[in-house]
Scaffold this motif. Sequence first.
Motif: not given
Length: 648
Positions: A101-106, A298-305, A321-325, A515-522
């Motif tokens: 799995g990806d190297p994170d909690r999820e 001018g890109l949305s958070a979801q577009q960047v993700l 890419p889904r790194s907080d570091c 990993a979730t911030r962009a999805g929350i906005i959408e």
Amino acid sequence: MRVIIAEKPSLARAIADALPGSARRQEGLIQCGETTVTWCLGHLLEQAPPEAYDPTDKQWRLDRLPIVPIAWQLTPKPKARGQLSVIRRLLKQASHVVHAGDPDREGQLLVQEVIEYLKYRGPVERLLVSDLNRPAVVRALSQLQSNQAFQPLYRAAEARARADWLYGINLTRAWTLTGRQAGFDGVLSVGRVQTPVLGLIVRRDNAIRDFTPYPFYPLWVDIGVEHGTLRAWWAPNAAQPLDDQGRLIDRAPADALAVRLPGARGTLAKLDQQEKRQNAPLPYSLSALQVDAARRHGLSAQQVLDICQRLYEQHTLITYPRSDCRYLPEGHFSGMQNTLTQACANDDTLRQWCRSADFSRRSKAWNDKQVGAHHALAPTGKPADFTRLSATEGHVFRLIARNVLAQFYPPLRTFEVKAEFSILGEAFRARGQSVLDPGWKPLFTTREEAPPLPPLTLNAPCHVIDTGVETRETRPPEPFTDASLIKAMMNIARYVDDPEVRRTLRDTDGLGTEATRAGIIETLVQRGYLVRQQKALRATRLGTALIAALPRAVSTPERTALWEQRLGAIADNRDDAQAFQQALVEDLNALLRQSDAGKLKQSLQSAQGEEGAPAKRSVRKRKSGANAKSGARRKSNGRAKSGRKTPN
């Protein structure tokens, strides 16, 4: 037979390509000698619905809340049953399993829950891949770890999933049923992260709506000194009529002083001159990249993700890419010259920056102590073929490469001057800056923050050449945009009232995850709570009404940010998941007692009557939860309208 279970097909292909021997592809798997690589498709499993525990709960009823499962169950997602069957068959033949799995909690949760659901009891190893290029995957395959070491991370992820279910199911049902009593026929979705995010926007919109502008009056003087002229601003003392930001709100004192100033003489009473060094911005985390990409392109958070996922999976140009570091492993330093040289070879600007870089320079970005499961976003070293990238993919790749390249540039060195002149017994302040060495700055901008001042000497005489009083007006706060909202979610402590909680949250990851911030906005947009007005994110009437009707504790960041802190403690083996769930159930009972149909009806009617509010959007019915002082002084959080900045 060894079975490797990847989180997604792109990772499975990268692993298969890194294994020795030829690969034979079949439905749902890749056979590589004695190793079979298979994959999940994101989450193959989901939390079972309430009726799986008790058929009575298929019907939404207030008297059945809170719904709290005793023995938690997972159920296959409908579209995942075929791939789940492939994995089930392979696990029956497996001598041991590798969790990829990806190297994170999820990522830990996503694969391990499948292994446990299918009741595999053999040995499990853990493969951590953050870069899909073959050399990186080969290196990762040589560094397998015991999956047992990642059990605290799994428990934290499992606790998060269950807590989200409890919170979303119970509060969504409670406020939806209350909404029906109030005359609203639709689902009122409540979530532990989405609702505080909506609350941030609603409170910002309310502040804009309720803002009353008022004028203030900065006074400037053009001062002659020995080696030239400069502009300074009056710093009125506390005896003057000021607002809470030190702005003069009565013009009379400024006009009276302006009449006396022309030709007046004084001295340079205070002088602060110092050289400053500023290191380059660190490489990007996902959220930091989303903020910059929104501002610059001018890109949305979801577009960047989404772009980052394509750059990672499809083009293999960037690391995970889904790194907080925002730091890089020390072991990557020695090879970074070659990595960047290859990655930047096909872009004129990046190539020139690469040629000018000093690859012997070691910035603070190289720090193993700051690197956890992920490191900062970086190029993989594969040459970017910009003819195969979209314009926005090229923009995002250039930003990522630039921030890593900047680590090999010297600091920005400036000479900063703050001066205070005493004239007619009053203080006038000026500040300036000159660039001694631009260092990394040209990679980002050529704009100077403040023009330089002429050479100054403490206690030297000066005289007033000209003066004037400007009329400016305070402005309301700006509405949230994708960039400012992501930044607010990253730095959520700024929006917390309790000073103790604010101190606690200052060092946490903020509201939501990378990993979730962009999805929350959408999600908030899709559910009719937010609309985009050009770049601004504004609450709809429905979103405004929901926040007005909910207990404040549900729509403020304290609870969910503290959740993330506690989940982090579980992941570090410093807290217990069962105790976390028990505390949540107690919290839910208190919140459910606060559902009020009368308050909700009033909120809906009030929001419907607001002039200029965005129109209410229909909400599809769902059956599960959503993951001034009086007198001389006046107070205002307003900003100055355009004009020359007044130093404080």
